[in-house]
Structures are given as C-alpha cells and as structure tokens.
Design an enzyme around this catalytic site. Structure first.
Site, PDB file in Angstrom:
ATOM      1  N   TYR A 184       0.818  -1.215   0.000  1.00  0.00           N
ATOM      2  CA  TYR A 184       0.000   0.000   0.000  1.00  0.00           C
ATOM      3  C   TYR A 184       0.856   1.272   0.000  1.00  0.00           C
ATOM      4  CZ  TYR A 184      -4.285  -2.520  -0.095  1.00  0.00           C
ATOM      5  OH  TYR A 184      -5.308  -3.322  -0.531  1.00  0.00           O
TER       6      TYR A 184
ATOM      7  N   HIS B   4     -14.882   1.475  -1.729  1.00  0.00           N
ATOM      8  CA  HIS B   4     -13.804   0.615  -1.220  1.00  0.00           C
ATOM      9  C   HIS B   4     -12.769   1.392  -0.410  1.00  0.00           C
ATOM     10  CE1 HIS B   4     -14.701  -2.685  -4.462  1.00  0.00           C
ATOM     11  NE2 HIS B   4     -15.578  -2.667  -3.478  1.00  0.00           N
TER      12      HIS B   4
ATOM     13  N   GLN C 114     -15.184   2.465  -7.103  1.00  0.00           N
ATOM     14  CA  GLN C 114     -14.479   1.398  -6.379  1.00  0.00           C
ATOM     15  C   GLN C 114     -13.017   1.795  -6.189  1.00  0.00           C
ATOM     16  OE1 GLN C 114     -15.734  -2.683  -8.174  1.00  0.00           O
ATOM     17  NE2 GLN C 114     -16.201  -1.176  -9.732  1.00  0.00           N
TER      18      GLN C 114
ATOM     19  N   CYS D 111      -1.091   3.993  15.105  1.00  0.00           N
ATOM     20  CA  CYS D 111      -2.138   4.939  15.482  1.00  0.00           C
ATOM     21  C   CYS D 111      -1.556   5.993  16.429  1.00  0.00           C
ATOM     22  CB  CYS D 111      -3.273   4.171  16.164  1.00  0.00           C
ATOM     23  SG  CYS D 111      -4.550   5.236  16.846  1.00  0.00           S
TER      24      CYS D 111
ATOM     25  N   ARG E 169       1.643   1.790  -3.529  1.00  0.00           N
ATOM     26  CA  ARG E 169       0.456   2.288  -4.249  1.00  0.00           C
ATOM     27  C   ARG E 169       0.230   3.778  -3.960  1.00  0.00           C
ATOM     28  NH1 ARG E 169      -3.881  -1.463  -4.145  1.00  0.00           N
ATOM     29  NH2 ARG E 169      -5.164   0.145  -5.125  1.00  0.00           N
TER      30      ARG E 169
ATOM     31  N   SER F 130     -14.284  -4.601 -14.248  1.00  0.00           N
ATOM     32  CA  SER F 130     -14.397  -5.951 -14.813  1.00  0.00           C
ATOM     33  C   SER F 130     -15.694  -6.647 -14.406  1.00  0.00           C
ATOM     34  CB  SER F 130     -13.197  -6.795 -14.374  1.00  0.00           C
ATOM     35  OG  SER F 130     -13.116  -6.821 -12.967  1.00  0.00           O
TER      36      SER F 130
ATOM     37  N   VAL G 155      -9.645   3.651  -5.019  1.00  0.00           N
ATOM     38  CA  VAL G 155      -9.191   4.196  -3.741  1.00  0.00           C
ATOM     39  C   VAL G 155      -8.134   5.275  -3.960  1.00  0.00           C
ATOM     40  CG1 VAL G 155      -9.710   2.053  -2.485  1.00  0.00           C
ATOM     41  CG2 VAL G 155      -7.429   2.359  -3.475  1.00  0.00           C
ATOM     42  N   ASP G 156      -7.913   5.664  -5.225  1.00  0.00           N
ATOM     43  CA  ASP G 156      -6.799   6.569  -5.542  1.00  0.00           C
ATOM     44  C   ASP G 156      -7.115   8.052  -5.342  1.00  0.00           C
ATOM     45  OD1 ASP G 156      -8.328   7.309  -7.855  1.00  0.00           O
ATOM     46  OD2 ASP G 156      -7.431   5.675  -9.001  1.00  0.00           O
TER      47      ASP G 156
HETATM   48  C1  BJW Z   1     -10.471   0.122 -19.147  1.00  0.00           C
HETATM   49  C2  BJW Z   1      -9.329   0.842 -19.389  1.00  0.00           C
HETATM   50  C3  BJW Z   1      -9.526   2.088 -19.955  1.00  0.00           C
HETATM   51  C4  BJW Z   1      -8.671  -0.945 -18.533  1.00  0.00           C
HETATM   52  N1  BJW Z   1     -10.752   2.470 -20.224  1.00  0.00           N
HETATM   53  N2  BJW Z   1     -11.697   0.443 -19.404  1.00  0.00           N
HETATM   54  C5  BJW Z   1     -21.414 -12.557  -4.467  1.00  0.00           C
HETATM   55  C6  BJW Z   1     -20.975 -13.574  -5.276  1.00  0.00           C
HETATM   56  C7  BJW Z   1     -19.684 -14.077  -5.127  1.00  0.00           C
HETATM   57  C8  BJW Z   1     -18.804 -13.549  -4.182  1.00  0.00           C
HETATM   58  C9  BJW Z   1     -19.236 -12.525  -3.393  1.00  0.00           C
HETATM   59  C10 BJW Z   1     -20.524 -12.049  -3.531  1.00  0.00           C
HETATM   60  N3  BJW Z   1     -20.686 -11.044  -2.649  1.00  0.00           N
HETATM   61  C11 BJW Z   1     -19.520 -10.864  -1.972  1.00  0.00           C
HETATM   62  C12 BJW Z   1     -18.624 -11.776  -2.388  1.00  0.00           C
HETATM   63  C13 BJW Z   1     -17.227 -11.908  -1.905  1.00  0.00           C
HETATM   64  C14 BJW Z   1     -16.276 -10.875  -2.469  1.00  0.00           C
HETATM   65  C15 BJW Z   1     -16.245 -10.986  -3.981  1.00  0.00           C
HETATM   66  O1  BJW Z   1     -16.785 -10.176  -4.710  1.00  0.00           O
HETATM   67  N4  BJW Z   1     -15.540 -11.959  -4.512  1.00  0.00           N
HETATM   68  C16 BJW Z   1     -15.390 -12.101  -5.963  1.00  0.00           C
HETATM   69  C17 BJW Z   1     -13.903 -12.163  -6.320  1.00  0.00           C
HETATM   70  C18 BJW Z   1     -16.186 -13.259  -6.450  1.00  0.00           C
HETATM   71  N5  BJW Z   1     -16.636  -9.521  -2.062  1.00  0.00           N
HETATM   72  C19 BJW Z   1     -16.281  -9.044  -0.896  1.00  0.00           C
HETATM   73  O2  BJW Z   1     -15.652  -9.719  -0.093  1.00  0.00           O
HETATM   74  C20 BJW Z   1     -16.727  -7.626  -0.559  1.00  0.00           C
HETATM   75  N6  BJW Z   1     -17.313  -7.632   0.745  1.00  0.00           N
HETATM   76  C21 BJW Z   1     -18.561  -8.097   0.939  1.00  0.00           C
HETATM   77  O3  BJW Z   1     -19.314  -8.322   0.029  1.00  0.00           O
HETATM   78  O4  BJW Z   1     -18.880  -8.263   2.260  1.00  0.00           O
HETATM   79  C22 BJW Z   1     -19.993  -9.129   2.558  1.00  0.00           C
HETATM   80  C23 BJW Z   1     -19.638 -10.561   2.162  1.00  0.00           C
HETATM   81  C24 BJW Z   1     -18.382 -11.069   2.431  1.00  0.00           C
HETATM   82  C25 BJW Z   1     -18.057 -12.387   2.073  1.00  0.00           C
HETATM   83  C26 BJW Z   1     -19.009 -13.186   1.422  1.00  0.00           C
HETATM   84  C27 BJW Z   1     -20.280 -12.659   1.141  1.00  0.00           C
HETATM   85  C28 BJW Z   1     -20.595 -11.341   1.527  1.00  0.00           C
HETATM   86  C29 BJW Z   1     -15.534  -6.689  -0.481  1.00  0.00           C
HETATM   87  C30 BJW Z   1     -14.839  -6.499  -1.787  1.00  0.00           C
HETATM   88  C31 BJW Z   1     -13.604  -5.626  -1.606  1.00  0.00           C
HETATM   89  C32 BJW Z   1     -12.769  -5.486  -2.885  1.00  0.00           C
HETATM   90  N7  BJW Z   1     -11.534  -4.870  -2.557  1.00  0.00           N
HETATM   91  C33 BJW Z   1     -10.592  -4.527  -3.627  1.00  0.00           C
HETATM   92  C34 BJW Z   1      -9.315  -3.972  -2.971  1.00  0.00           C
HETATM   93  C35 BJW Z   1      -9.561  -2.544  -2.449  1.00  0.00           C
HETATM   94  C36 BJW Z   1      -8.328  -1.927  -1.921  1.00  0.00           C
HETATM   95  C37 BJW Z   1      -7.249  -1.779  -2.956  1.00  0.00           C
HETATM   96  O5  BJW Z   1      -7.434  -1.066  -3.955  1.00  0.00           O
HETATM   97  O6  BJW Z   1      -6.210  -2.388  -2.771  1.00  0.00           O
HETATM   98  O7  BJW Z   1     -11.186  -3.549  -4.498  1.00  0.00           O
HETATM   99  S1  BJW Z   1     -10.220  -5.884  -4.745  1.00  0.00           S
HETATM  100  C38 BJW Z   1     -10.127  -4.889  -6.201  1.00  0.00           C
HETATM  101  O8  BJW Z   1     -11.192  -5.257  -7.115  1.00  0.00           O
HETATM  102  C39 BJW Z   1     -10.443  -3.457  -5.743  1.00  0.00           C
HETATM  103  C40 BJW Z   1     -11.314  -2.961  -6.859  1.00  0.00           C
HETATM  104  O9  BJW Z   1     -12.060  -1.846  -6.434  1.00  0.00           O
HETATM  105  C41 BJW Z   1     -12.135  -4.175  -7.185  1.00  0.00           C
HETATM  106  C42 BJW Z   1     -12.779  -4.144  -8.548  1.00  0.00           C
HETATM  107  O10 BJW Z   1     -11.814  -4.090  -9.561  1.00  0.00           O
HETATM  108  P1  BJW Z   1     -12.094  -3.234 -10.863  1.00  0.00           P
HETATM  109  O11 BJW Z   1     -12.147  -1.797 -10.523  1.00  0.00           O
HETATM  110  O12 BJW Z   1     -13.234  -3.795 -11.592  1.00  0.00           O
HETATM  111  O13 BJW Z   1     -10.705  -3.446 -11.679  1.00  0.00           O
HETATM  112  P2  BJW Z   1     -10.286  -4.646 -12.645  1.00  0.00           P
HETATM  113  O14 BJW Z   1      -8.815  -4.568 -12.801  1.00  0.00           O
HETATM  114  O15 BJW Z   1     -10.863  -5.904 -12.229  1.00  0.00           O
HETATM  115  O16 BJW Z   1     -10.973  -4.261 -14.029  1.00  0.00           O
HETATM  116  C43 BJW Z   1     -10.567  -3.123 -14.760  1.00  0.00           C
HETATM  117  C44 BJW Z   1     -11.422  -3.074 -16.032  1.00  0.00           C
HETATM  118  O17 BJW Z   1     -11.131  -1.863 -16.698  1.00  0.00           O
HETATM  119  C45 BJW Z   1     -11.126  -4.217 -17.024  1.00  0.00           C
HETATM  120  O18 BJW Z   1     -12.367  -4.820 -17.419  1.00  0.00           O
HETATM  121  C46 BJW Z   1     -10.470  -3.536 -18.235  1.00  0.00           C
HETATM  122  O19 BJW Z   1     -10.896  -4.074 -19.466  1.00  0.00           O
HETATM  123  C47 BJW Z   1     -10.982  -2.135 -18.088  1.00  0.00           C
HETATM  124  N8  BJW Z   1     -10.036  -1.120 -18.549  1.00  0.00           N
HETATM  125  N9  BJW Z   1      -8.228   0.071 -18.974  1.00  0.00           N
HETATM  126  C48 BJW Z   1     -11.822   1.660 -19.940  1.00  0.00           C
HETATM  127  N10 BJW Z   1      -8.474   2.861 -20.260  1.00  0.00           N
END
Ligand code: BJW
Length: 247
Positions: A64, A117, A99, A150, A67, A192, A101-102
């Site tokens: 982090y 997030h 989503q 802290c 980052r 994504s 955090v930047d």
């Molecule tokens: C462009 C481009 C350009 C490139 N122009 N496009 C239901 C079903 C299954 C699982 C779950 C569910 N509900 C909850 C879960 C569990 C879990 C989850 O989702 N798991 C999945 C992996 C299946 N979720 C959680 O745990 C969440 N908490 C929760 O729901 O609590 C209750 C619960 C818990 C457990 C079970 C059930 C309920 C919390 C999720 C926290 C995510 N945290 C992160 C890290 C944050 C801190 C950090 O930044 O380090 O968040 S992970 C990471 O992924 C980050 C992002 O915000 C997040 C999403 O990513 P994002 O933004 O979509 O990025 P990419 O890289 O994936 O995609 C980029 C896209 O851009 C691509 O498609 C490219 O094509 C495109 N692109 N350049 C336009 N120029």
C-alpha cells in the site's frame, strides 16, 4: 471512439455512475485484473484480505505504501474530468460511485461521490476500542516506511480500504443501494464486473427499470446486465459521451 454519440438526459433522469480501475488506467495507475495488473504480480488474498494482513502486515503495508507513492504522482485524466462536467450538468441528479481508492475523482473536482472501497490516503487503527480511528496521512508517523501506527493509542494502523470478506461501510452502501433503486440510467465504466457488491449494481438497476450502459476496454464479466456496451478507453469515450454541447 468515433461511433460514440453524446448521451441525452431528460429533466427527470437520475443517473448513477459506477467506476473502476479502468478509469484511472490512463492516469498511469495499474488495474487489478488486466494483463500486467496488480493481481498478476501479487497474491490477491495475501494482500487484500484481513487474514493476509494479520499474517504479514509488513508485506501488506509495503504494497500500500508503493500504491500511495504511485497514486500521489498521478493526475486526473479526461475521463475523470468528463465526470466532473457531468456533475456540473446534472447536479443532484447524479451519484458517482467509485471502487477506486486513488482519490483521483475528488482531485478532479467530483463532489457527489461515494468511495465504496475506501481511500488509499487514509489509515485506521486496528485496535478493538480504537477501531476506526483515522490516522491522517499527513501524520509524520504514517510516513515511516512500512508500518504506521495509530497516533492515539500506538497500535498498528491499517489502510482504510475494504478487503475481501469485509463489509462495506453501512451508510455508504445504503446511499448507493437507494440511488440504484431510483436511478433511470446506470453507467458502469472501467470495471471488470468481478467483485461484489459493486458487480451486482447493474443487475439491481436494470431490475428497477434503469437503462444500463457499460463503457469498458473489454467485455465485463457481467456484460449481460447492460443494454448498451461501448467498447473503448474511458479517457476517449467519456468526453464524447458526456459532452453537453450537442445534447
Ligand atoms: C479500461 C481501461 C480504460 C482498462 N478504459 N476500461 C457474491 C458472489 C460471489 C462472491 C461474493 C458475492 N458477494 C460478496 C462476495 C465476496 C467478495 C467478492 O466479490 N468476490 C469475488 C472475487 C467473487 N466480495 C467481498 O468480499 C466484498 N465484501 C462483501 O461483500 O462483504 C460481505 C460478504 C463477504 C463475504 C461473502 C459474502 C458477503 C468486499 C470487496 C472488496 C474489494 N476490494 C478490492 C481492494 C480494495 C483496496 C485496494 O485497492 O487495494 O477492491 S479488490 C479490487 O477489485 C479493488 C477494486 O475496487 C475491485 C474491482 O476491480 P475493478 O475496478 O473492476 O478493476 P479490474 O482490474 O478488475 O478491471 C478493470 C477493467 O477496466 C477491465 O475490465 C479492463 O478491461 C478495463 N479497462 N483500462 C476503460 N483505459
């Protein structure tokens, strides 16, 4: 994208925009799941989970801190600025849900925003009883390499971001879910569609009757939830899509 036309909105439209890492890609910030993305270099659950942090907080803090260093030297791009222009046009008929955090949306000037997030530039105390005490980034201790503490109780601090398995801030989630229920247009950009609950918002919006639009470089995992898919880079597509002059 040459085929993109400006979106038109009526006076009764309420718009929810969901952004992801792709929106900041053109600012030089790594995405997560693209080729060369963060999760290619790092084990996702060792870094972005409370268990990973308990196991090796130093490793997580190194990630982090790097980052933070990267993000502070990056600047908002035309996609961030197009969303500021959209806010100026729609006012309280827009909610921007990110989503990311930047902090780049706020730095660009967006104000009607929920950072679902968390934020890379905030830390919070891990101690029970002091939980949630925010450790400001400008606190000298938080500049120490790797392991900020802290300033209130001396316990280990952690990044104020939401990791896998953690609940999102309840008030933020309520704000987002309420907005999705009453939106007439839902636009997801640069995400994504792999991570919930954010990935489920398009489905909820569509079920509530909204027009759903995806702007993304590649098809998202939840592509089927969108009425319209505009494939392209956010920094090129959004200035055209949200251009008020032709609307
Ligand atoms: C462009 C481009 C350009 C490139 N122009 N496009 C239901 C079903 C299954 C699982 C779950 C569910 N509900 C909850 C879960 C569990 C879990 C989850 O989702 N798991 C999945 C992996 C299946 N979720 C959680 O745990 C969440 N908490 C929760 O729901 O609590 C209750 C619960 C818990 C457990 C079970 C059930 C309920 C919390 C999720 C926290 C995510 N945290 C992160 C890290 C944050 C801190 C950090 O930044 O380090 O968040 S992970 C990471 O992924 C980050 C992002 O915000 C997040 C999403 O990513 P994002 O933004 O979509 O990025 P990419 O890289 O994936 O995609 C980029 C896209 O851009 C691509 O498609 C490219 O094509 C495109 N692109 N350049 C336009 N120029």
């Amino acid at each position: 994208m040459s085929s993109t036309r400006p979106m038109t909105f009526s006076r009764t439209d309420f718009v929810v925009v969901l952004t992801g890492a792709g929106v900041s890609a053109e600012s030089g910030i790594q995405t997560f799941r693209d080729a060369g993305g963060l999760w290619e270099e790092h084990d996702i659950y060792e870094i972005a989970s409370p268990e990973g942090f308990r196991r090796d907080p130093r490793k997580v803090w190194r990630f982090y801190a790097a980052r933070r260093d990267q993000a502070k030297d990056c600047h908002p791009n035309p996609a961030h600025r197009a969303l500021v222009a959209l806010e100026q046009r729609l006012g309280d008929r827009l909610l921007l849900v990110t989503q990311n955090v930047d902090g780049l949306h706020r730095r660009a000037g967006s104000t009607r925003i929920v950072e679902m997030h968390g934020n890379l530039f905030r830390s919070k105390c891990t101690a029970i009883g002091c939980d949630g005490y925010h450790v400001p980034w400008d606190d000298p201790k938080s500049h120490e390499p790797e392991m900020p503490v802290c300033p209130h109780c001396g316990s280990l601090a952690r990044p104020d971001v939401v990791w896998f398995g953690e609940l999102l801030n309840r008030r933020d989630l309520r704000t987002v879910e309420d907005a999705v229920q009453r939106c007439t247009v839902f636009v997801a950009i640069g995400t994504s569609g792999a991570v919930y609950p954010a990935a489920g918002l398009a489905h909820a919006a569509r079920r509530a009757g909204a027009r759903t639009v995806l702007v993304n470089k590649d098809p998202a995992e939840n592509l089927g939830e969108f009425d319209i898919f505009l494939q392209g880079k956010a920094g090129e597509t959004l200035p055209v899509l949200f251009d008020a002059s032709d609307a």
